[in-house]
Enzyme design. Structure first.
Site, mmCIF file in Angstrom:
data_model
loop_
_atom_site.group_PDB
_atom_site.id
_atom_site.type_symbol
_atom_site.label_atom_id
_atom_site.label_comp_id
_atom_site.label_asym_id
_atom_site.label_seq_id
_atom_site.Cartn_x
_atom_site.Cartn_y
_atom_site.Cartn_z
ATOM 1 N N HIS A 10 41.882 16.289 58.457
ATOM 2 C CA HIS A 10 42.330 17.099 58.880
ATOM 3 C C HIS A 10 42.534 18.549 58.176
ATOM 4 C CE1 HIS A 10 46.786 19.183 60.375
ATOM 5 N NE2 HIS A 10 46.372 20.469 59.075
ATOM 6 N N GLU A 11 41.766 18.443 57.058
ATOM 7 C CA GLU A 11 41.926 19.670 56.479
ATOM 8 C C GLU A 11 40.076 20.458 56.878
ATOM 9 O OE1 GLU A 11 43.941 21.820 55.539
ATOM 10 O OE2 GLU A 11 45.233 20.074 55.479
ATOM 11 N N HIS A 17 40.041 22.295 59.564
ATOM 12 C CA HIS A 17 40.306 23.823 59.321
ATOM 13 C C HIS A 17 39.160 24.480 58.833
ATOM 14 C CE1 HIS A 17 44.925 23.752 59.914
ATOM 15 N NE2 HIS A 17 45.184 22.480 59.214
ATOM 16 N N GLU A 67 44.815 25.131 63.941
ATOM 17 C CA GLU A 67 46.033 23.804 63.569
ATOM 18 C C GLU A 67 44.856 22.406 64.849
ATOM 19 O OE1 GLU A 67 47.362 22.842 60.963
ATOM 20 O OE2 GLU A 67 48.376 20.927 61.460
HETATM 21 ZN ZN ZN Z 1 47.181 21.890 59.479
#
Ligand code: ZN
Length: 489
Positions: free
Chosen positions: A255-256, A259, A285
């Site tokens: 997830h990170e 980003h 996101e």
């Molecule tokens: Zn996030």
């Protein structure tokens, strides 16, 4: 030197200082000595003051009045600067100071109230925060809709009315899917066993590289809450480990990395300009979610991950198909951050509706707990019996973040749109994912989304990447197909 050049020189120094301030926060969350908290808060307060003074500097107004953009990129820069300057100057200094003081106090009271499961102890300070946010929203709105003005901080150009249409279409189909899945006769088992934490971190780093994270201009550290910070040549992420739940570490990392690769992928010529950062929370996101869910939890990718985790941790006692189902398991719960792809959005929609009610004045903060529990029961079928499982679980409102929650679901909606287009453009993607290689997906996202940074408004970014106006339909289709098959419902 033209007014535009003067403005951009001034702006670039502000951007540099913003990056430095961000690195101070990163340091505080990761390696700062425990005893340095007091000094650090002084350091950060001065940085904030400096940044605020620069963002409201009257010369910006003069430059903006005289500036002519030399090209389309310049137009985009002026659009960002004009918007940020208007926002920064509309909030009176007295109100900004009150907000800073009250939210810093509220955060402490929230933490104590959550630990004691005592909403009544938090309600008075929440009331004060909401009062100030309503005042700020009215100042920012300048005659427009107050909630939209708050939302605009995180998702420029979005309005509650547009989101309401989108989210209104999501809610009934998501609750229906949730009920069918949790009512299914059989469901996947959770992982069991103990998983070496150093190995989890090694595997995380491997996944980060595979998804395109450049470790020469980044690093991974441990923190209580995973996050990504920085832009350009220095984009850092954090992760965490839990010996009983390696998915927490691995999928938080993926997830990170979503980003972080967004920030790393922005065209280098935009560095230290308003275009050198991800364009909105929603688009940000979308990058983290498509990596984590549509790609990271796909059947093809988990078939590779299954083998790799068996190498790392020993036999799993399940085949690749069962592992895929386990990685996508739904469970009854109360906590947003622990929720799966289907239920996560229901948690967000609840918050979106309740925070709008508070900002409009229709819901008194004192009545929040009851309103929360009633809404939760309507969507999930059972009530939280403790405030820490209900309205005290998230820090956001205590620190004044109103208008932030909806960007989580908007990101999922955007990820759904991007995923449909990605699959259309790369029909053989699964062959790469099945050998643990998401590089073609990263290359597609980089070219279509990441490289543009803040050049286009958020909705346009998705529309240009996919060839269609953003809609909730692709996400719903994807979720219903995927979970319908896993749970045979
Ligand atoms: Zn996030």
């Amino acid at each position: 030197m033209t007014a535009y050049d003067d403005l951009m020189t001034f702006q670039s120094h502000t951007e540099v200082l913003g990056q430095v301030a961000g690195r101070l926060s990163w340091d505080q969350e990761t390696v700062m000595p425990r005893g340095a908290a007091e000094q650090r808060s002084e350091e950060m307060a001065v940085m904030e003051e400096l940044l605020h003074a620069r963002r409201t500097d009257p010369r910006i107004g003069e430059w903006l009045a005289a500036a002519e953009a030399p090209h389309a990129v310049g137009e985009a820069n002026l659009r960002h600067i004009r918007r940020d300057f208007a926002r920064a100057t509309r909030v009176p200094g007295r109100l900004a100071a009150d907000l800073a003081r009250v939210t810093s106090m509220a955060q402490g009271q929230w933490a104590a109230a959550r630990a004691a499961d005592d909403f009544a102890a938090f309600a008075p300070v929440l009331h004060r925060v909401v009062e100030l946010k309503r005042e700020e929203a009215a100042a920012l709105a300048d005659g427009g809709d107050p909630y939209d003005a708050l939302l605009d901080d995180f998702e420029p150009g979005a309005t509650a009315a547009t989101l309401d249409d989108m989210f209104g279409a999501l809610r009934p189909r998501l609750t229906d899917l949730r009920n069918r899945v949790l009512g299914a006769e059989r469901g996947p088992a959770p992982l069991s066993g103990t998983f070496d934490e150093d190995m989890q971190l090694r595997l995380s780093a491997e996944l980060a590289l595979a998804f395109g994270y450049d470790m020469a201009q980044g690093r991974i550290d441990r923190a209580v809450h995973p996050f990504s910070s920085g832009s350009g040549q220095d984009v850092r992420i954090t992760t965490r480990t839990d010996p009983a739940d390696p998915f927490n570490c691995l999928y938080s990392t993926i997830h990170e990395v979503g980003h972080a690769t967004y920030e790393q992928g922005i065209a280098p010529q935009y560095r230290f300009t308003p275009l050198g950062r991800g364009v909105s929370m929603g688009v940000h996101e979308s990058q983290s979610r498509i990596y984590e869910n549509q790609i990271g939890r796909s059947r093809a990718f988990t078939s590779w991950l299954h083998g790799r985790m068996e190498q790392a941790f020993g036999p799993s006692g399940m085949d690749a198909e069962a592992f895929y189902a386990t990685a996508n398991r739904l469970h009854r719960g109360y906590i947003r951050t622990e929720a799966d792809e289907v239920q996560y959005n229901l948690h967000v929609l609840l918050r979106f509706d309740l925070e709008r009610e508070m900002i409009s004045g229709r819901l008194a903060p004192a009545d929040l707990e009851e309103a929360w529990n009633a809404r939760f029961e309507a969507d999930f079928g059972y009530r939280p019996d403790r405030a820490s499982q209900g309205c005290l679980q998230d820090v956001h409102w205590s620190v004044g973040l109103f208008g932030y929650f909806p960007t989580y679901t908007l990101g999922n909606v955007y990820a759904g749109c991007l995923h449909a287009a990605l699959r259309r453009d790369l029909p053989d993607l699964d062959a790469s994912l099945a050998v643990g290689d998401p590089a073609p997906a990263t290359a597609w996202l980089r070219e279509r989304v990441q490289v543009h940074g803040g050049l286009h408004p958020p909705r346009d970014v998705i529309a240009r990447a996919t060839g269609e106006a953003p809609s909730e339909a692709p996400l719903l289709d994807y979720l219903e197909t995927k979970f319908g098959a896993i749970y045979e419902v």
